[in-house]
Design a protein around this motif. Sequence first.
Motif, PDB file in Angstrom:
ATOM      1  N   VAL A 166       0.880  -1.086  -0.060  1.00 53.00           N
ATOM      2  CA  VAL A 166      -0.044   0.045  -0.014  1.00 53.00           C
ATOM      3  C   VAL A 166       0.929   1.171  -0.155  1.00 53.00           C
ATOM      4  O   VAL A 166       2.179   1.266   0.350  1.00 53.00           O
ATOM      5  N   GLY A 167       0.185   2.259  -0.379  1.00 55.36           N
ATOM      6  CA  GLY A 167       1.258   3.407  -0.623  1.00 55.36           C
ATOM      7  C   GLY A 167       0.497   4.781  -0.393  1.00 55.36           C
ATOM      8  O   GLY A 167      -0.914   4.822  -0.367  1.00 55.36           O
ATOM      9  N   GLU A 168       1.003   5.971  -0.517  1.00 51.45           N
ATOM     10  CA  GLU A 168       0.654   7.329  -0.334  1.00 51.45           C
ATOM     11  C   GLU A 168       0.913   8.135  -1.546  1.00 51.45           C
ATOM     12  O   GLU A 168       2.120   8.086  -2.176  1.00 51.45           O
ATOM     13  N   LEU A 169      -0.065   8.910  -2.219  1.00 48.00           N
ATOM     14  CA  LEU A 169      -0.002   9.430  -3.564  1.00 48.00           C
ATOM     15  C   LEU A 169      -0.330  10.835  -3.345  1.00 48.00           C
ATOM     16  O   LEU A 169      -1.669  11.134  -2.888  1.00 48.00           O
ATOM     17  N   ALA A 170       0.376  11.840  -4.012  1.00 48.89           N
ATOM     18  CA  ALA A 170      -0.055  13.246  -3.827  1.00 48.89           C
ATOM     19  C   ALA A 170       0.028  13.630  -5.278  1.00 48.89           C
ATOM     20  O   ALA A 170       0.705  13.293  -6.261  1.00 48.89           O
ATOM     21  N   PHE A 171      -1.191  14.468  -5.549  1.00 49.60           N
ATOM     22  CA  PHE A 171      -1.301  15.137  -6.838  1.00 49.60           C
ATOM     23  C   PHE A 171      -2.069  16.402  -7.077  1.00 49.60           C
ATOM     24  O   PHE A 171      -2.770  16.392  -6.238  1.00 49.60           O
ATOM     25  N   SER A 172      -1.869  17.042  -8.144  1.00 52.15           N
ATOM     26  CA  SER A 172      -2.568  18.258  -8.202  1.00 52.15           C
ATOM     27  C   SER A 172      -3.531  17.938  -9.445  1.00 52.15           C
ATOM     28  O   SER A 172      -3.714  16.702 -10.078  1.00 52.15           O
ATOM     29  N   THR A 173      -4.614  18.706  -9.821  1.00 54.55           N
ATOM     30  CA  THR A 173      -5.579  18.538 -10.667  1.00 54.55           C
ATOM     31  C   THR A 173      -5.437  19.667 -11.590  1.00 54.55           C
ATOM     32  O   THR A 173      -4.690  20.806 -11.587  1.00 54.55           O
ATOM     33  N   THR A 174      -6.096  19.230 -12.914  1.00 60.40           N
ATOM     34  CA  THR A 174      -6.075  20.015 -14.140  1.00 60.40           C
ATOM     35  C   THR A 174      -6.701  21.384 -13.896  1.00 60.40           C
ATOM     36  O   THR A 174      -6.806  22.361 -14.554  1.00 60.40           O
ATOM     37  N   ASP A 175      -7.990  21.367 -13.153  1.00 56.37           N
ATOM     38  CA  ASP A 175      -8.751  22.306 -12.879  1.00 56.37           C
ATOM     39  C   ASP A 175      -9.023  22.622 -11.239  1.00 56.37           C
ATOM     40  O   ASP A 175      -9.030  21.629 -10.614  1.00 56.37           O
ATOM     41  N   PHE A 176      -9.552  23.579 -10.763  1.00 57.80           N
ATOM     42  CA  PHE A 176     -10.242  23.953  -9.511  1.00 57.80           C
ATOM     43  C   PHE A 176     -11.392  23.120  -9.747  1.00 57.80           C
ATOM     44  O   PHE A 176     -12.136  22.984 -10.522  1.00 57.80           O
ATOM     45  N   MET A 177     -11.769  22.652  -8.534  1.00 57.66           N
ATOM     46  CA  MET A 177     -12.939  21.842  -8.291  1.00 57.66           C
ATOM     47  C   MET A 177     -13.606  21.801  -7.014  1.00 57.66           C
ATOM     48  O   MET A 177     -12.717  22.122  -6.045  1.00 57.66           O
ATOM     49  N   THR A 178     -14.938  21.724  -6.714  1.00 56.23           N
ATOM     50  CA  THR A 178     -15.192  21.319  -5.439  1.00 56.23           C
ATOM     51  C   THR A 178     -14.819  20.237  -4.994  1.00 56.23           C
ATOM     52  O   THR A 178     -14.549  19.259  -5.379  1.00 56.23           O
ATOM     53  N   ALA A 179     -15.152  19.980  -3.422  1.00 53.14           N
ATOM     54  CA  ALA A 179     -14.514  18.879  -2.775  1.00 53.14           C
ATOM     55  C   ALA A 179     -15.379  17.458  -3.167  1.00 53.14           C
ATOM     56  O   ALA A 179     -15.012  16.486  -3.262  1.00 53.14           O
ATOM     57  N   GLU A 180     -16.668  18.024  -3.533  1.00 46.16           N
ATOM     58  CA  GLU A 180     -17.632  16.961  -4.087  1.00 46.16           C
ATOM     59  C   GLU A 180     -17.284  16.562  -5.263  1.00 46.16           C
ATOM     60  O   GLU A 180     -17.283  15.013  -5.410  1.00 46.16           O
ATOM     61  N   GLU A 181     -16.694  17.394  -6.279  1.00 46.48           N
ATOM     62  CA  GLU A 181     -16.362  16.712  -7.677  1.00 46.48           C
ATOM     63  C   GLU A 181     -14.919  15.861  -7.429  1.00 46.48           C
ATOM     64  O   GLU A 181     -14.731  15.026  -8.154  1.00 46.48           O
ATOM     65  N   LEU A 182     -14.225  16.260  -6.363  1.00 49.36           N
ATOM     66  CA  LEU A 182     -13.030  15.378  -6.147  1.00 49.36           C
ATOM     67  C   LEU A 182     -13.405  14.153  -5.775  1.00 49.36           C
ATOM     68  O   LEU A 182     -12.859  12.946  -6.369  1.00 49.36           O
ATOM     69  N   ILE A 183     -14.257  13.958  -4.803  1.00 45.94           N
ATOM     70  CA  ILE A 183     -14.785  12.742  -4.415  1.00 45.94           C
ATOM     71  C   ILE A 183     -15.417  11.863  -5.268  1.00 45.94           C
ATOM     72  O   ILE A 183     -15.127  10.863  -5.633  1.00 45.94           O
ATOM     73  N   ASP A 184     -16.349  12.473  -6.216  1.00 46.01           N
ATOM     74  CA  ASP A 184     -16.641  11.946  -7.430  1.00 46.01           C
ATOM     75  C   ASP A 184     -15.846  11.387  -8.241  1.00 46.01           C
ATOM     76  O   ASP A 184     -15.867  10.207  -8.984  1.00 46.01           O
TER      77      ASP A 184
END
Length: 331
Positions: A166-184
């Motif tokens: 198991v591991g830990e991963l950090a990333f950025s996104t290509t757009d701003f999004m709501t927390a709900e959109e990130l979860i989806d």
Amino acid sequence: MNEWNKEKEKKILLKYRFMLTMKILRILIVFFLLYVVYMMIVSISYESLHLDRKHAYYSKVALEWTNPNINGDIGGFVDSEITPFLTQKISYPLFKTIGKEEKQVGEMNIRKSLLFSSRPLDNVTIPEDNHFSFSLPEHPKTGDRLKANEDPRVWDTLAKLHEGTVGELAFSTTDFMTAEELIDLLKPYDIDILWAPLYTGEFTVFQPGGWGGGEEISIMSPFGLTGGREIDDDYLSEGQITVISEEHLEENEKMMLTNMKNLLTKEPKRYYEGFLGLDYLKERYDYLRENGFIVYGAVVTGPVKELLKLQDVPEIRGERLGELEYWNWEE
């Protein structure tokens, strides 16, 4: 008439030396008793005011907002004392979540006096490679698209790792999004969302510290949404949510706003800014209340082969691989 002689002089000197010694001893005993009474009053007052619990709680909150996937355990061991000069010394262990288990990665050490206080976050002992930065998808002021610093070795490494990891991963996104959109966005994958960098008005409301310029704006000291932490008015009963999920998102956000509001209304600026190091807290709080929780990345954990699937998600970029552990996930 008594004649003065050496023997008599010696007896008188011994008598006065004894009297002087006893007087000094009595003074020392009085001072010792006063010191004991003073320390009892200080200790009882310290315990009754729960200052150690307050400082421990808010230092955990500040740490978790500003350090991705670093946390102080809930209701855990807190070593605290107060010195005769009213300096409070508090320490507790720090953890990060890898898979379904927490791993101790360091220690928090706080020294808080009546006049001078060291910032808790200046006294954290955690490895340097435990820090992540996140890239904004666009310039908030101009709308210009921004690049992210890619690391292709992340996906190659995940592909080569044994599936029993198991591991830990950090990333950025290509757009701003709501927390709900990130979860989806991440719902199809068997992973947990541990932390997400929040956009709180950087460059439009205030100028942030610690950022890279040019075609990429990388926030070195991000401010983020966590699972959430709350405590009662006496700082005795503490509760925590460890992940960001659809089920608990509203509660996550409410906990964060409540903690921010309590700091702003119940504590002076020198406490939350000077002591805790939470710069622009008022501006961030107002922005989140007015605009909602807008994110631009995440720190997640899960089986490495599940993390590898994120390579095919077009909205993910600027990935960074964190720590790895042997399998501790749910089958």
